[in-house]
Design a protein around this motif. Sequence first.
Motif, short mmCIF file in Angstrom:
data_model
loop_
_atom_site.label_atom_id
_atom_site.label_comp_id
_atom_site.label_asym_id
_atom_site.label_seq_id
_atom_site.Cartn_x
_atom_site.Cartn_y
_atom_site.Cartn_z
N LYS A 1 0.81 -1.22 0.00
CA LYS A 1 0.00 0.00 0.00
C LYS A 1 0.85 1.27 0.00
CE LYS A 1 -3.82 -2.17 2.54
NZ LYS A 1 -4.49 -2.25 3.87
N GLN A 2 2.15 1.13 0.14
CA GLN A 2 3.02 2.30 0.14
C GLN A 2 2.89 3.04 -1.20
OE1 GLN A 2 5.33 3.50 2.70
NE2 GLN A 2 3.83 2.25 3.78
N PRO A 3 3.01 4.37 -1.18
CA PRO A 3 2.81 5.16 -2.41
C PRO A 3 3.65 4.71 -3.60
CG PRO A 3 2.87 6.61 -0.51
CD PRO A 3 3.20 5.24 0.00
N LYS A 4 4.88 4.24 -3.36
CA LYS A 4 5.72 3.80 -4.47
C LYS A 4 5.40 2.38 -4.95
CE LYS A 4 9.73 6.80 -3.72
NZ LYS A 4 9.59 7.49 -5.03
N MET A 5 4.64 1.64 -4.13
CA MET A 5 4.27 0.27 -4.49
C MET A 5 2.85 0.19 -5.04
SD MET A 5 6.76 -2.00 -3.67
CE MET A 5 6.04 -3.54 -3.06
N ALA A 6 1.97 1.01 -4.52
CA ALA A 6 0.55 0.91 -4.85
C ALA A 6 0.24 0.95 -6.35
CB ALA A 6 -0.22 2.01 -4.12
N PRO A 7 0.93 1.80 -7.14
CA PRO A 7 0.59 1.85 -8.57
C PRO A 7 0.76 0.52 -9.31
CG PRO A 7 1.92 3.74 -7.95
CD PRO A 7 1.95 2.80 -6.79
N TRP A 8 1.55 -0.39 -8.74
CA TRP A 8 1.83 -1.65 -9.43
C TRP A 8 0.85 -2.74 -9.04
CZ3 TRP A 8 4.61 -0.30 -13.28
CH2 TRP A 8 5.52 0.74 -13.14
N ASN A 9 -0.02 -2.47 -8.07
CA ASN A 9 -1.12 -3.38 -7.72
C ASN A 9 -0.61 -4.81 -7.49
OD1 ASN A 9 -3.75 -4.19 -7.15
ND2 ASN A 9 -4.25 -4.52 -9.31
N TYR A 10 0.22 -4.97 -6.47
CA TYR A 10 0.81 -6.27 -6.18
C TYR A 10 -0.17 -7.17 -5.43
CZ TYR A 10 5.61 -5.04 -7.51
OH TYR A 10 6.74 -4.70 -8.20
N GLY A 11 -0.21 -8.43 -5.84
CA GLY A 11 -0.87 -9.47 -5.07
C GLY A 11 0.14 -10.15 -4.17
N ILE A 12 -0.33 -10.93 -3.22
CA ILE A 12 0.53 -11.54 -2.20
C ILE A 12 0.25 -13.03 -2.11
CG2 ILE A 12 1.10 -11.60 0.27
CD1 ILE A 12 0.04 -8.68 0.43
N VAL A 13 1.32 -13.83 -2.09
CA VAL A 13 1.21 -15.25 -1.72
C VAL A 13 2.10 -15.44 -0.50
CG1 VAL A 13 1.51 -17.65 -2.39
CG2 VAL A 13 0.83 -15.96 -4.11
N HIS A 14 1.49 -15.85 0.61
CA HIS A 14 2.23 -15.97 1.86
C HIS A 14 1.64 -17.09 2.71
CE1 HIS A 14 2.35 -15.13 6.25
NE2 HIS A 14 3.62 -14.89 6.02
N PHE A 15 2.52 -17.85 3.37
CA PHE A 15 2.12 -18.83 4.37
C PHE A 15 2.93 -18.57 5.64
CE2 PHE A 15 1.21 -21.06 0.40
CZ PHE A 15 -0.01 -21.66 0.66
N ASP A 16 2.32 -18.79 6.81
CA ASP A 16 3.09 -18.78 8.05
C ASP A 16 3.97 -20.03 8.09
OD1 ASP A 16 2.14 -16.39 9.26
OD2 ASP A 16 0.25 -17.42 9.70
N SER A 17 5.24 -19.84 8.40
CA SER A 17 6.16 -20.97 8.47
C SER A 17 6.40 -21.35 9.93
CB SER A 17 7.50 -20.62 7.80
OG SER A 17 8.29 -19.82 8.67
N PRO A 18 6.99 -22.53 10.19
CA PRO A 18 7.24 -22.94 11.57
C PRO A 18 8.51 -22.34 12.18
CG PRO A 18 7.92 -24.67 10.07
CD PRO A 18 7.29 -23.60 9.23
N ASP A 19 9.15 -21.43 11.46
CA ASP A 19 10.39 -20.82 11.95
C ASP A 19 10.18 -20.23 13.35
OD1 ASP A 19 13.18 -19.51 11.15
OD2 ASP A 19 11.96 -17.98 12.13
N LYS A 20 11.12 -20.49 14.24
CA LYS A 20 10.98 -20.08 15.65
C LYS A 20 11.07 -18.57 15.84
CE LYS A 20 9.98 -23.95 17.45
NZ LYS A 20 8.63 -24.14 18.01
N ARG A 21 11.67 -17.86 14.90
CA ARG A 21 11.69 -16.40 15.00
C ARG A 21 10.42 -15.79 14.44
NH1 ARG A 21 15.68 -13.63 11.89
NH2 ARG A 21 15.05 -11.82 13.09
N GLY A 22 9.59 -16.64 13.82
CA GLY A 22 8.35 -16.13 13.26
C GLY A 22 8.53 -15.41 11.94
N ILE A 23 9.59 -15.73 11.20
CA ILE A 23 9.81 -15.07 9.91
C ILE A 23 9.51 -16.04 8.77
CG2 ILE A 23 11.42 -13.31 10.73
CD1 ILE A 23 13.71 -15.12 9.76
#
Length: 366
Positions: free
Chosen positions: A108-130
């Motif tokens: 949603k940042q002004p420099k990103m919004a014009p490109w209308n990005y979609g997102i593919v993301h899953f929560d991983s089991p990494d212990k740091r939460g990344i």
Amino acid sequence: MRIKKFFALFIVFSSMISAQAQQKKYIVHTVAFYNLENLFDTINNPNNDEEWLPSGAQHWTSKKYHKKLENLARVISEIGTNDQQKEAPVFVGGAEIENRGVLEDLVKQPKMAPWNYGIVHFDSPDKRGIDVALLYQKKHFKPTSYINIPLLIYRDQKSEDTKKDKEEVTDDKIEVTTDNRVYTRDILLVTGLLDGEEVNVMVNHWPSRSGGEKKSSPFREAAGRLARKVMDSVYKVNPNAKIICMGDLNDGTYNKSVKVGLGAKLKKTEVQPQGVYNPFEQMAKEGNASLFYRDAGDIFDQIMVSESLIKDDYSTFKYWKAGIYNKPFMIQTDGQYKGYPLRHQANEVGFSDHFPVYIYLIKEVK
């Protein structure tokens, strides 16, 4: 004499017309990977994010968080752009992401919004939460399937190299539980249509060097083998599949995880059908770097492509060339770490401790 001059001019003019007719036009897309380095929000979530809270060690305030988003958006929107290529990357693979929410804030940042990005993301089991994730321009890419593949590794895995190794300082610690499993990031596989053409994208963040390079090497070797298995599973469905494998591998282009586990090759001529070409190996040999540690540079951030993407026929998308995006505004200009990526510090919100990497895909316009 006039007739000779006329014919000479006619030949030159005809040659110019012929040369113009032979000029080919191409569609160019940038594919990027960027380790976003601790992209945490300021909300206390059920993961190990205490350090990245207003009351935590980093004193991570809303103001700092939004400055980080602004900085990252500037970089991402400019990766691979030049006089000929005006568009931001069609794909952006990312690592060190706390959750989907921070990605929603980023796009949603002004420099990103014009490109209308979609997102593919899953929560991983990494212990740091990344986690890892893929951003894609919706006008060019339509996902048809996506899956996260867990990396199952255990503390008792042994390395063939038993030499003692110096402990490496990293905030990406390897942690285990009572079942002796090392919980780390999944591999993300996204399949879809890029301007109507099927492409498969894999996003990786392999286990860190916490505990030392040699001691932790078996974990990354296992990650390399898993990445190869993922590619083979794609080939079973489509033997001519186009696959892009990207990520922060925590290993160089020359390490066993990359050269043996994944089977990446230095030269295009070495790549067999369903093999893997790594353009960043030559770049590493030439002294380029995507990160620095103990005054030495290396390329842990890599984008590799399948043999199907390096053929000479440009009637469909093919690999063209690769680069590391390291503009002056992203570089530390003074002090002990002069020349390093400008990262977050106590009195300054930087970008990342990694430079992003990218490749171009091109396709001839008929």
